[in-house]
Write a protein that holds these residues in place. Structure first.
Motif, PDB file in Angstrom:
ATOM      1  N   LEU A 257     -18.641  29.669 -11.089  1.00  0.00           N
ATOM      2  CA  LEU A 257     -17.429  30.000 -11.824  1.00  0.00           C
ATOM      3  C   LEU A 257     -17.783  30.730 -13.101  1.00  0.00           C
ATOM      4  CD1 LEU A 257     -14.342  29.758 -12.429  1.00  0.00           C
ATOM      5  CD2 LEU A 257     -14.852  27.536 -13.470  1.00  0.00           C
ATOM      6  N   THR A 279      -5.318  26.026 -13.539  1.00  0.00           N
ATOM      7  CA  THR A 279      -6.758  25.824 -13.354  1.00  0.00           C
ATOM      8  C   THR A 279      -7.028  24.866 -12.191  1.00  0.00           C
ATOM      9  OG1 THR A 279      -7.079  26.150 -15.735  1.00  0.00           O
ATOM     10  CG2 THR A 279      -8.897  25.157 -14.509  1.00  0.00           C
ATOM     11  N   ASN A 281      -5.257  24.503  -9.578  1.00  0.00           N
ATOM     12  CA  ASN A 281      -5.041  25.240  -8.329  1.00  0.00           C
ATOM     13  C   ASN A 281      -6.287  26.029  -7.922  1.00  0.00           C
ATOM     14  OD1 ASN A 281      -2.456  24.363  -7.812  1.00  0.00           O
ATOM     15  ND2 ASN A 281      -1.454  26.082  -8.831  1.00  0.00           N
ATOM     16  N   LEU A 282      -7.045  26.468  -8.913  1.00  0.00           N
ATOM     17  CA  LEU A 282      -8.274  27.224  -8.629  1.00  0.00           C
ATOM     18  C   LEU A 282      -9.240  26.368  -7.817  1.00  0.00           C
ATOM     19  CD1 LEU A 282      -9.946  29.849  -9.337  1.00  0.00           C
ATOM     20  CD2 LEU A 282     -10.847  28.541 -11.261  1.00  0.00           C
ATOM     21  N   GLY A 286      -9.363  27.112  -3.868  1.00  0.00           N
ATOM     22  CA  GLY A 286     -10.424  28.108  -3.861  1.00  0.00           C
ATOM     23  C   GLY A 286     -11.760  27.594  -3.352  1.00  0.00           C
ATOM     24  N   ALA A 295     -16.004  32.510  -8.483  1.00  0.00           N
ATOM     25  CA  ALA A 295     -14.636  32.508  -9.025  1.00  0.00           C
ATOM     26  C   ALA A 295     -14.680  32.954 -10.486  1.00  0.00           C
ATOM     27  CB  ALA A 295     -14.031  31.120  -8.903  1.00  0.00           C
ATOM     28  N   LEU A 297     -12.416  32.817 -14.275  1.00  0.00           N
ATOM     29  CA  LEU A 297     -11.323  32.269 -15.066  1.00  0.00           C
ATOM     30  C   LEU A 297     -11.447  32.830 -16.474  1.00  0.00           C
ATOM     31  CD1 LEU A 297     -10.033  28.617 -14.992  1.00  0.00           C
ATOM     32  CD2 LEU A 297     -10.027  29.960 -17.087  1.00  0.00           C
ATOM     33  N   SER A 311      -7.108  34.246 -13.153  1.00  0.00           N
ATOM     34  CA  SER A 311      -8.023  33.523 -12.258  1.00  0.00           C
ATOM     35  C   SER A 311      -8.157  34.297 -10.955  1.00  0.00           C
ATOM     36  CB  SER A 311      -7.516  32.102 -11.988  1.00  0.00           C
ATOM     37  OG  SER A 311      -6.314  32.128 -11.229  1.00  0.00           O
ATOM     38  N   ARG A 312      -9.383  34.251 -10.405  1.00  0.00           N
ATOM     39  CA  ARG A 312      -9.676  34.927  -9.135  1.00  0.00           C
ATOM     40  C   ARG A 312     -10.660  34.061  -8.362  1.00  0.00           C
ATOM     41  NH1 ARG A 312     -13.287  38.811  -6.815  1.00  0.00           N
ATOM     42  NH2 ARG A 312     -12.188  40.380  -5.549  1.00  0.00           N
ATOM     43  N   ASN A 313     -10.324  33.787  -7.116  1.00  0.00           N
ATOM     44  CA  ASN A 313     -11.216  32.932  -6.326  1.00  0.00           C
ATOM     45  C   ASN A 313     -11.187  33.338  -4.858  1.00  0.00           C
ATOM     46  OD1 ASN A 313      -8.448  31.250  -6.754  1.00  0.00           O
ATOM     47  ND2 ASN A 313      -9.231  30.878  -4.685  1.00  0.00           N
ATOM     48  N   GLU A 357      -5.660  36.050  -6.500  1.00  0.00           N
ATOM     49  CA  GLU A 357      -5.655  36.377  -7.919  1.00  0.00           C
ATOM     50  C   GLU A 357      -4.334  35.937  -8.552  1.00  0.00           C
ATOM     51  OE1 GLU A 357      -6.294  40.545  -8.211  1.00  0.00           O
ATOM     52  OE2 GLU A 357      -8.454  40.416  -7.830  1.00  0.00           O
TER      53      GLU A 357
END
Length: 364
Positions: A257, A279, A281-282, A286, A295, A297, A311-313, A357
């Motif tokens: 991360l 966060t 949910n990530l 993810g 990932a 953040l 956020s991207r995972n 995303e």
């Protein structure tokens, strides 16, 4: 046939009202003419009665219109209404006098015009006030019924308001009881967690530290917000860091991360648990175990008070299909954001390929 021709262009309600009025006036005129015929033994020519009753009916409806103007229309004046009443009565007497002169028996007027006026003036005054009195009673009866309906509707609305108020008071009482119970239960829970922490620390520092982090997040989630419903932004950022640390303890595999936080978070306030939920949910949806697809953040604030959460995972394999955007957590966040930041935030979700995303921009 005549009534149908007259009422052809009227609305159903107006047509019904016209028929009722016409029927009542026909019965009234028939009664009066029958009374005259019974006592006198003869009647005048029909056009005379048509002319006189037309004048009387015009006075009746003019007086109703005057009462509406004086008592029901906004910005009306009683003085103006009284002056109009005098004008209408005088105009009625003048028109009635002219009709009497042309349609009545004018022989006395050949010798003295005043004799003719004096002969008919008392009768015309009596007739005027007779129709004015009928118009007043009709207007009063109509408006008493109208005011009674309004009073019943107002009473009904008041009962509905009182019922809703009672329901709100009941809900408030339940909420207060739940809040008091919530204050008691966490106290017992934190005491238990403190005992578990102390006991676990003897055997595993990692487990004890995880319990401590969890208790901190739970304590934060139960903290009461300020009068504006907000908490310090840096407190929420602390819990994001705690949540990340807990999840690093949870998984056997290392989590990849990239965390980036920039800005003076102590300057601003935010409604609680928004960023923490995003966060969470990530980690929930993810896949953070792929070193080639870590990932991301990012949380930043600038000098103008704009916050950006990104956020991207990588999606988990079971979540390869597009996630439902109306998930309960996100739906709840949108509702809360609409309540506090209507028009001052933007929440965007994109799913390019295997990635998910989320970008939140917010004016604090």
């Amino acid at each position: 046939m005549i009534i149908n021709f007259i009422t052809a262009k009227l609305s159903p309600i107006a047509r019904k009202l016209f028929i009722v009025h016409a029927t009542c006036w026909i019965l009234f005129i028939t009664y009066e003419l029958t009374f005259v015929y019974y006592h006198v033994g003869a009647l005048e020519r029909p056009y005379i009665y048509i002319a006189f009753y037309s004048i009387n009916l015009a006075l009746f409806y003019l007086h109703i219109r005057l009462l509406n103007f004086a008592f029901t229309e906004p910005k009306s004046s009683y003085i103006v209404g009284f002056l109009l009443f005098v004008v209408i009565v005088v105009l009625y007497l003048v028109i009635k006098g002219i009709a009497d002169n042309f349609l009545g028996n004018p022989q006395p007027a050949r010798y003295d015009s005043h004799i003719f006026i004096r002969a008919f003036l008392p009768r015309n005054l009596a007739r005027a006030f007779y129709f004015i009195l009928m118009a007043t009673f009709y207007w009063a009866a109509k408006h008493i019924a109208h005011f009674r309906r309004q009073a019943l509707e107002a009473e009904k609305r008041q009962l509905i308001i009182e019922k809703e108020k009672a329901e709100l008071e009941t809900q408030l009482t339940k909420s207060r009881n739940a809040y008091l119970q919530q204050q008691i239960n966490p106290h017992m829970l934190f005491n238990a967690l403190n005992f578990v922490y102390n006991s676990t620390q003897k055997y595993s520092d990692d487990a004890a530290n995880c319990i401590w982090l969890l208790s901190e997040i739970m304590r934060f989630s139960l903290e009461e917000a300020g009068p504006d419903g907000k908490i310090k932004l840096d407190r929420e950022v602390e819990q994001i860091e705690n949540l990340i640390a807990i999840n690093r303890y949870r998984f056997k595999e290392p989590l990849y991360l990239k965390l980036e936080m920039k800005g003076d978070f102590s300057r601003y306030k935010i409604i609680p648990l928004i960023l923490l939920t995003l966060t969470e949910n990530l980690f929930k949806h993810g896949n953070l175990t792929e070193i080639t697809s870590p990932a991301e953040l990012k949380l930043t604030t600038n000098e103008t008070g704009q916050l950006t959460f990104y956020s991207r995972n990588l999606k988990k394999s079971k979540n390869a299909r597009p996630r439902q955007r109306k998930a309960l957590g996100l739906q709840n966040i949108r509702l809360r954001m609409d309540s506090f930041y209507k028009g001052n935030y933007k929440l965007e979700i994109n799913e390019p390929g295997e990635f998910y995303e989320l970008t939140l921009t917010l004016k604090l």
